[in-house]
Design an enzyme around this catalytic site. Structure first.
Site, short mmCIF file in Angstrom:
data_model
loop_
_atom_site.label_atom_id
_atom_site.label_comp_id
_atom_site.label_asym_id
_atom_site.label_seq_id
_atom_site.Cartn_x
_atom_site.Cartn_y
_atom_site.Cartn_z
N ASP A 170 18.33 15.03 20.50
CA ASP A 170 18.56 13.59 20.65
C ASP A 170 19.94 13.22 20.09
O ASP A 170 20.60 14.04 19.45
CB ASP A 170 17.43 12.83 19.94
CG ASP A 170 17.08 11.54 20.63
OD1 ASP A 170 17.97 10.97 21.30
OD2 ASP A 170 15.93 11.08 20.51
N GLU A 203 20.55 14.55 25.56
CA GLU A 203 20.59 13.12 25.90
C GLU A 203 22.03 12.62 25.79
O GLU A 203 22.28 11.42 25.66
CB GLU A 203 19.65 12.31 25.00
CG GLU A 203 18.21 12.74 25.07
CD GLU A 203 17.24 11.68 24.59
OE1 GLU A 203 17.50 10.48 24.75
OE2 GLU A 203 16.22 12.07 24.01
N TRP A 204 22.95 13.52 25.84
CA TRP A 204 24.39 13.26 25.64
C TRP A 204 24.91 12.13 26.54
O TRP A 204 25.45 11.12 26.03
CB TRP A 204 25.08 14.60 25.83
CG TRP A 204 26.55 14.68 25.71
CD1 TRP A 204 27.43 13.67 25.43
CD2 TRP A 204 27.32 15.88 25.87
NE1 TRP A 204 28.72 14.18 25.42
CE2 TRP A 204 28.68 15.52 25.68
CE3 TRP A 204 27.02 17.21 26.16
CZ2 TRP A 204 29.70 16.45 25.78
CZ3 TRP A 204 28.04 18.14 26.25
CH2 TRP A 204 29.36 17.75 26.06
N PRO A 205 24.71 12.20 27.88
CA PRO A 205 25.28 11.09 28.69
C PRO A 205 24.65 9.74 28.40
O PRO A 205 25.34 8.72 28.42
CB PRO A 205 25.03 11.52 30.13
CG PRO A 205 24.10 12.68 30.09
CD PRO A 205 24.15 13.27 28.71
N LEU A 206 23.36 9.71 28.07
CA LEU A 206 22.71 8.42 27.77
C LEU A 206 23.42 7.71 26.62
O LEU A 206 23.70 6.51 26.69
CB LEU A 206 21.23 8.66 27.41
CG LEU A 206 20.49 7.49 26.77
CD1 LEU A 206 20.39 6.31 27.72
CD2 LEU A 206 19.09 7.91 26.34
N TYR A 207 23.76 8.46 25.57
CA TYR A 207 24.41 7.84 24.41
C TYR A 207 25.91 7.64 24.64
O TYR A 207 26.54 6.85 23.95
CB TYR A 207 24.18 8.69 23.16
CG TYR A 207 22.74 8.63 22.69
CD1 TYR A 207 22.30 7.57 21.91
CD2 TYR A 207 21.82 9.61 23.06
CE1 TYR A 207 20.97 7.49 21.49
CE2 TYR A 207 20.49 9.54 22.65
CZ TYR A 207 20.08 8.48 21.87
OH TYR A 207 18.78 8.39 21.46
N ASP A 231 14.87 5.14 27.88
CA ASP A 231 13.54 5.75 27.71
C ASP A 231 12.54 5.18 28.70
O ASP A 231 12.50 3.96 28.92
CB ASP A 231 13.01 5.44 26.30
CG ASP A 231 13.73 6.21 25.22
OD1 ASP A 231 14.73 6.89 25.52
OD2 ASP A 231 13.28 6.12 24.06
C1 GLA Z 1 14.81 8.50 21.71
C2 GLA Z 1 14.58 9.38 22.93
C3 GLA Z 1 13.10 9.43 23.26
C4 GLA Z 1 12.34 9.96 22.05
C5 GLA Z 1 12.63 9.11 20.83
C6 GLA Z 1 12.05 9.72 19.57
O1 GLA Z 1 14.51 7.16 21.97
O2 GLA Z 1 15.31 8.90 24.04
O3 GLA Z 1 12.87 10.23 24.38
O4 GLA Z 1 12.69 11.30 21.83
O5 GLA Z 1 14.03 8.96 20.62
O6 GLA Z 1 12.34 8.98 18.43
#
Ligand code: GLA
Length: 429
Positions: A170, A203-207, A231
């Site tokens: 994450d 989750e690199w591109p999301l952030y 999410d």
């Molecule tokens: C972020 C991620 C979710 C999950 C939560 C856990 O929001 O995007 O998929 O892993 O953290 O805290």
């Protein structure tokens, strides 16, 4: 600088480029070179359904604990999930103790995981399954447990020692886009150095999106899949917004997907509370079109036969796992309908027609056959099978014809088109 040194520098640069091309293949297509995720990863992930429930005193059956994962592992085998392809049993956030151990290693919460992760991994492996775990590139995980910043090598080694097969990494609590990018890269390299095969879920591109347009060519070189959008929640609105995000950004994200690296639109919430049967069909069909990793987040102890049948549908899984590995895209949007299509191996195509109108009853949509698969899918003819909501053989369609389908509100009709010439050449063998 004189001309000679310029020429020498240019020569060196060219030589370096050629070497780079030889080493890395054609830029833009190179994937993380760990040999994993040649088709989208399939498994189960606890987050959407069980979140950060650490209250095992009052809720022993739904807290994040060894017991939950042992039960899910048993069911994944006994109820046909493993045979359907769901192999990775994955732990999300909230498995850790609040502090690292005296050697700086992460440790599981000892009340909830009394035998530790190594024991859980051994059990999961004894069932023929694989174990996934969760950590974070920043100073803390999203739920506030210890982050991996400054500990990438130790953590990669700890996971490898435990026998972990997948890491969801994450990106909460990173101080800058540089910290985020460096963290994702460094953990990828650290995992590689362990010598263990560990799928790397990012989750690199999301952030990164709020600050910079992500460089998908680079991300693909470090990650096996990557989350782009927010999410998922157990609701139609959430599924719809992920589809909208993906189609609005398809020029950037679709070309990035391929064997070894996939866009991850987040978990399947089929079998929970928020989606109607038609909406569950839409999620399954579109996750197949999008070549998405299929991580169910549901309670395998309590799941309806309809949800189970949908999640284990072999024909739909075959589309998701198609070896050509090309992600589908939205072809058309009109009158509250969307048509999506995905090229498959052997000149076949998958087509999904979604009825987004959430008022009224079933509506008809007519597709000119020649408009599908870049005009090639049915040229001169193709065999069409409807896979969802119910499997139905629709027969041969010529290029000049149209196909009329009926679709429930918020539901989807998923079709598979086989090229007639391919069928003819197979049967003449
Ligand atoms: C972020 C991620 C979710 C999950 C939560 C856990 O929001 O995007 O998929 O892993 O953290 O805290």
């Amino acid at each position: 600088m004189n001309l000679m040194s310029r020429v020498t520098r240019l020569g060196c640069a060219l030589a370096f480029c050629c070497l780079a091309l030889v080493l890395w293949g054609v830029p833009g297509t190179r994937a993380l070179n760990n040999g994993l995720a040649m088709t989208p990863t399939m498994g189960w992930l606890h987050w959407e359904r069980f979140m950060c429930n650490v209250n095992c005193q009052e809720e022993p059956d739904s807290c994040i604990s060894e017991k939950l994962f042992l039960q899910m592992a048993d069911l994944m085998v006994s109820d046909g999930w493993k045979d359907a392809g769901y192999q990775y049993l994955c732990i999300d956030d909230c498995w850790m103790a609040p502090q690292r151990d005296s050697k700086g290693r992460l440790q599981a919460d000892s009340n909830r995981f009394p035998n530790g992760i190594r024991h859980l991994a051994d059990f999961v492996h004894s069932k023929g399954l694989k174990l996934g775990i969760y950590a974070d590139a920043g100073n803390k995980t999203c739920a506030g447990y210890p982050g991996s910043y400054g500990y990438y090598d130790i953590d990669a080694k700890t996971f490898a020692d435990w026998g972990v097969d997948l890491l969801k990494f994450d990106g909460c609590y990173c101080d800058s886009v540089k910290h985020l990018a460096d963290g994702y890269k460094q953990m990828s390299l650290a995992l590689n150095r362990t010598g263990r095969s560990i799928v790397y879920s990012c989750e690199w591109p999301l952030y990164a999106w709020p600050f910079v347009k992500p460089n998908y060519t680079e991300i693909r070189q470090y990650c096996n899949h990557w989350r782009n959008s927010a999410d998922i929640y157990d609701s139609w609105q959430s599924v719809r917004s992920i589809l909208d995000w993906t189609s609005s950004n398809q020029e950037s994200v679709v070309p990035a997907a391929g064997p070894g690296g996939w866009n991850d639109p987040d978990m399947l919430v089929i079998g929970n509370f928020g989606l109607s049967q038609d909406q569950q069909v839409t999620q399954m069909a579109l996750w197949a079109i999008m070549a998405a990793p299929l991580f169910m987040s549901n309670d395998l102890r309590h799941i309806s036969p309809e949800a189970k049948g949908l999640l284990q549908n072999k024909d739909v899984i075959a589309i998701n796992q198609d070896p050509l590995g090309k992600q589908g895209y939205r072809l058309r949007k009109n009158d509250n309908f969307e048509v999506w299509e995905r090229p498959l191996s052997n000149l076949a195509w998958a087509v999904a027609v979604v009825n987004l109108q959430d008022i009224g009853g079933p509506r008809y949509y007519t597709i000119p056959i020649a408009s599908l698969g870049k005009g090639l899918a049915c040229n001169p003819a193709c065999l069409i099978t409807q896979l969802l909501p119910v499997k139905t053989k629709l027969g041969f369609y010529e290029w000049t014809k149209s196909l009329k389908t009926q679709i429930n509100p918020t539901g989807t009709v998923l079709l598979r088109l086989e090229s007639a010439s391919k069928i003819a050449s197979k049967s003449s063998l």
